[in-house]
Write a protein that holds these residues in place. Structure first.
Motif, short mmCIF file in Angstrom:
data_model
loop_
_atom_site.label_atom_id
_atom_site.label_comp_id
_atom_site.label_asym_id
_atom_site.label_seq_id
_atom_site.Cartn_x
_atom_site.Cartn_y
_atom_site.Cartn_z
N LEU A 107 0.74 -1.28 -0.09
CA LEU A 107 -0.09 0.17 0.06
C LEU A 107 0.95 1.07 -0.08
O LEU A 107 0.50 2.21 -0.63
N PHE A 108 1.91 1.43 0.62
CA PHE A 108 2.88 2.39 0.73
C PHE A 108 3.49 2.76 -0.65
O PHE A 108 3.62 3.64 -1.03
N LEU A 109 3.70 1.58 -1.31
CA LEU A 109 4.60 1.73 -2.62
C LEU A 109 3.41 2.19 -3.71
O LEU A 109 3.66 3.08 -4.67
N LEU A 110 2.07 1.93 -3.53
CA LEU A 110 1.14 2.35 -4.35
C LEU A 110 0.52 3.68 -3.80
O LEU A 110 -0.42 4.24 -4.58
N ALA A 111 0.73 4.23 -2.73
CA ALA A 111 0.36 5.45 -2.24
C ALA A 111 0.75 6.62 -3.44
O ALA A 111 1.91 6.76 -3.74
N PRO A 112 -0.23 7.56 -3.82
CA PRO A 112 -0.05 8.40 -4.98
C PRO A 112 1.28 9.40 -4.56
O PRO A 112 2.23 9.35 -5.33
N GLY A 113 1.18 9.78 -3.43
CA GLY A 113 2.58 10.70 -2.95
C GLY A 113 3.88 10.06 -3.26
O GLY A 113 4.91 10.72 -3.70
N LEU A 251 -7.04 8.37 -0.18
CA LEU A 251 -8.22 8.42 0.63
C LEU A 251 -8.35 6.95 1.25
O LEU A 251 -8.75 7.02 2.52
N ALA A 252 -8.48 6.10 0.55
CA ALA A 252 -8.98 4.67 0.97
C ALA A 252 -7.70 4.16 2.20
O ALA A 252 -8.03 3.69 3.21
N THR A 253 -6.55 4.31 1.73
CA THR A 253 -5.38 3.63 2.54
C THR A 253 -5.54 4.85 3.85
O THR A 253 -5.35 4.37 5.12
N LEU A 254 -5.82 6.09 3.69
CA LEU A 254 -5.77 6.80 4.90
C LEU A 254 -7.24 6.46 5.70
O LEU A 254 -6.96 6.48 7.02
N ALA A 255 -8.26 6.12 5.26
CA ALA A 255 -9.21 5.57 6.08
C ALA A 255 -8.80 4.39 6.83
O ALA A 255 -9.23 4.15 7.89
N VAL A 256 -8.05 3.32 6.09
CA VAL A 256 -7.62 2.04 6.69
C VAL A 256 -6.83 2.39 7.96
O VAL A 256 -6.88 1.73 9.04
N THR A 257 -5.77 3.27 7.66
CA THR A 257 -4.86 3.66 8.49
C THR A 257 -5.42 4.26 9.93
O THR A 257 -5.27 3.84 10.90
N GLY A 333 -9.35 -17.90 9.10
CA GLY A 333 -8.96 -18.77 7.71
C GLY A 333 -8.66 -17.96 6.37
O GLY A 333 -8.35 -18.71 5.43
N MET A 334 -9.06 -16.82 6.22
CA MET A 334 -8.84 -16.05 5.03
C MET A 334 -7.36 -15.94 4.94
O MET A 334 -6.76 -15.87 3.75
N GLY A 335 -6.47 -15.59 5.80
CA GLY A 335 -4.95 -15.50 5.74
C GLY A 335 -4.67 -14.68 4.70
O GLY A 335 -4.89 -13.56 4.53
N ARG A 336 -3.93 -15.01 3.79
CA ARG A 336 -3.04 -14.20 2.89
C ARG A 336 -4.26 -13.66 1.85
O ARG A 336 -3.97 -12.70 1.34
N ALA A 337 -5.03 -14.55 1.58
CA ALA A 337 -6.36 -14.01 0.56
C ALA A 337 -6.96 -12.92 1.18
O ALA A 337 -7.19 -11.90 0.41
N GLY A 338 -7.05 -12.74 2.29
CA GLY A 338 -7.95 -11.73 2.87
C GLY A 338 -6.83 -10.71 2.88
O GLY A 338 -7.40 -9.24 2.64
N ALA A 339 -5.58 -10.51 3.24
CA ALA A 339 -4.82 -9.53 3.25
C ALA A 339 -4.71 -8.84 1.78
O ALA A 339 -4.80 -7.67 1.46
N ALA A 340 -4.68 -9.87 0.93
CA ALA A 340 -4.51 -9.37 -0.59
C ALA A 340 -5.89 -8.56 -0.97
O ALA A 340 -5.71 -7.62 -1.64
N VAL A 343 -5.69 -5.06 0.40
CA VAL A 343 -4.63 -4.12 -0.26
C VAL A 343 -5.26 -3.82 -1.72
O VAL A 343 -5.31 -2.81 -1.96
N GLY A 344 -5.85 -4.89 -2.27
CA GLY A 344 -6.59 -4.45 -3.74
C GLY A 344 -7.69 -3.52 -3.76
O GLY A 344 -7.64 -2.63 -4.43
N LEU A 345 -8.62 -3.70 -2.41
CA LEU A 345 -9.75 -2.82 -2.44
C LEU A 345 -9.38 -1.49 -2.14
O LEU A 345 -9.63 -0.47 -2.50
N ALA A 346 -8.24 -1.30 -1.28
CA ALA A 346 -7.80 0.10 -1.00
C ALA A 346 -7.12 0.62 -2.03
O ALA A 346 -7.61 1.94 -2.41
N ALA A 347 -6.27 -0.10 -2.81
CA ALA A 347 -5.53 0.55 -3.88
C ALA A 347 -6.55 0.97 -5.12
O ALA A 347 -6.57 2.13 -5.80
N GLY A 348 -7.73 0.09 -5.25
CA GLY A 348 -8.81 0.37 -6.15
C GLY A 348 -9.46 1.56 -5.91
O GLY A 348 -9.79 2.42 -6.66
N CYS A 349 -9.85 1.71 -4.76
CA CYS A 349 -10.45 2.84 -4.38
C CYS A 349 -9.74 4.16 -4.43
O CYS A 349 -10.21 5.37 -4.71
#
Length: 510
Positions: A107-113, A251-257, A333-340, A343-349
């Motif tokens: 998420l940090f690498l994909l942060a616009p700034g 904005l999505a990454t800010l909201a998650v953080t 039980g979601m594990g890596r799939a949940g984390a991915a 990340v995908g949802l936040a980056a997409g938003c």
């Protein structure tokens, strides 16, 4: 780590070399041209007291490699982004779990700034790489060896861009919150202060020789640069100063953080919340608070300033969400799939909101490719507009016009310097308290408001120049928008830009 490096490469390399990026990127590129031609004492070397090592190293490498100066700076930026990616994961693993470290780094690498730092000629990405490398050495190598390596990396980062010092308190804060085996935490935190202290000493010792000036003069110019932009914002200006803190991470990454920080920070009565606060409280505050307060008080805050401040709060927020999710039956039980998925949802938003914009200092979008295309088109328009003004003056037997403004000016200066590399020494524009650059007969005056625009017009005529022209101000001095025209409908847009946005794309199609 390989996946993060691939992510950095796929998002940076296809975009590298296509634009100067933000105005400061153009200023650094022009500054390097001046340094190469006339040495460190040349006029118009932007922020040379703040980035002496960047200019000196770039000039040396340009000389031995034979590469074009701009190409050197652009390559350094994307190489820094690629090198930072795996180190982010290594650093994150010293602070949190594997999943959180990887998700936060992505998420940090994909942060616009931060994304923009890998595709524009600017020292901040390279400087930040030095800090991350220093922290990795310090946290992984034992004793004095790690401390010496960390101090060396941090000193290098300060010489590249000295505002890195705003993040330096993270060393004692980390040691206080996460003490090593043996010794009181207070004593360990005090010893950790030796890392930034030694780095600062190296910076102060090396800066003056690199600039070819006495130590007192170098420090005086640094203090003057800070005082020139220091002030307490209020009203609409306060909103403008705060805005990059929201747009830089997305904005999505800010909201998650922010949601994660609030979740654990307010989780009274739970042992895991108390442990979380003990691990993250001091490091997050030391990492983010000095920079946030400093840049709030420096006029012209932008997303690039805010970008590095995201990293530790993001990891802390994601870890807090992880602690919460473990108590939810549907998450188990979601594990890596949940984390991915997160990340995908936040980056997409982030990609969708804000929309693409050529103003990446205030409104950086997660859709960086589209924003880059917009900025490239605007840069082309600026160049066409300037050339048209010069041709018109020549056709009528008039002196070349003066070009005035602030964010648009560096692009014009670099375009003129690139076409006719004979930048002459400037004169101090006393009424404006700025230097006036002259390139091939055309004058460039930096102005910040309508009153200074009127002064620039009089100054230009008094110096034997033609009419003052600007993309940012009307003839009456009303401020108008050039970058980020898609934001003209915002409630406070007319407070910042009373005049209409500049629209002349059709004019240059024929």
């Amino acid at each position: 780590m390989a996946a993060l490096t691939a992510l950095a490469a796929l998002t940076r390399l296809p975009l590298a070399g296509r634009s100067l990026g933000e105005p400061d990127g153009a200023r650094y590129a022009l500054g390097l041209e001046q340094w190469l031609r006339r040495g460190p004492t040349a006029p118009f070397i932007y922020a040379k007291v703040l980035s002496p090592g960047y200019y000196a190293l770039a000039a040396w490498w340009t000389g031995i490699s034979g590469q074009a100066p701009l190409q050197v700076l652009e390559r350094w930026s994307w190489m820094a982004a690629l090198a930072t990616a795996p180190l982010l994961y290594v650093l994150g693993r010293q602070l949190t779990s594997r999943g959180v470290a990887a998700a936060g780094a992505a998420l940090f690498l994909l942060a616009p700034g931060f994304w923009w730092l890998g595709i524009e000629p600017h020292p901040q990405g390279l400087s930040f790489l030095c800090l991350v490398a220093g922290l990795v050495c310090w946290l992984t190598a034992p004793g004095g060896r790690g401390e010496m390596a960390a101090a060396a990396w941090l000193a290098g980062g300060l010489l590249l861009k000295n505002d890195l010092v705003l993040l330096a308190l993270v060393f004692p804060a980390l040691r206080f919150a996460r003490p090593a085996a043996g010794g009181p935490r207070g004593r360990q935190a005090g010893r950790a202060l030796a890392v930034p202290a030694a780095a600062a000493a190296v910076f102060w010792a090396a800066r003056a020789p690199l600039l070819g000036m006495p130590w007192g003069q170098a420090q005086g110019e640094t203090d003057a640069a800070v005082r020139a932009f220091f002030g307490l914002p209020h009203g609409v200006e306060l909103l403008k100063q705060i805005l990059p803190a929201a747009t830089a991470p997305g904005l999505a990454t800010l909201a998650v953080t922010a949601g994660g920080l609030l979740l654990a920070g307010c989780g009274r009565g739970r042992p895991e919340a108390a442990a979380w606060r003990g691990r993250w409280g001091w490091p997050v505050a030391a990492w983010a608070a000095p920079g946030a307060v400093f840049w709030l008080l420096i006029r012209g805050n932008n997303a690039r300033h805010m970008a590095p401040l995201l990293l530790l709060p993001l990891w802390a927020g994601l870890e807090a969400w992880t602690l919460w999710a473990r108590r939810q039956a549907w998450w188990r039980g979601m594990g890596r799939a949940g984390a991915a998925a997160v990340v995908g949802l936040a980056a997409g938003c982030n990609w969708l909101l804000p929309p693409p914009s050529s103003n990446m200092t205030l409104f950086p979008s997660g859709d960086v490719p589209a924003s880059l295309a917009d900025l490239t088109a605007r840069t082309r328009e600026m160049d066409n507009w300037m050339r048209a003004g010069l041709r018109q003056a020549q056709a009528h037997g008039q002196p070349p016009p003066c070009f005035a403004g602030n964010p648009t000016l560096p692009y014009l200066e670099f375009a003129m310097e690139n076409a006719r590399p004979r930048a002459a020494a400037g004169v101090l524009a006393a009424p404006i308290r700025r230097e006036a650059m002259q390139i091939a007969g055309a004058r460039f005056l930096e102005v910040d408001n309508g009153g200074q625009m009127a002064q620039a017009a009089r100054l230009c005529q008094a110096a034997g120049g033609g009419k003052a022209q600007s993309l940012e101000y009307t003839a009456t001095g009303a401020h108008r928008r050039f970058f980020g025209r898609e934001w003209s409908g915002l409630p406070y847009a007319r407070h910042w830009y009373p005049a209409a946005a500049v629209r002349f794309r059709r004019r240059f199609r024929h």
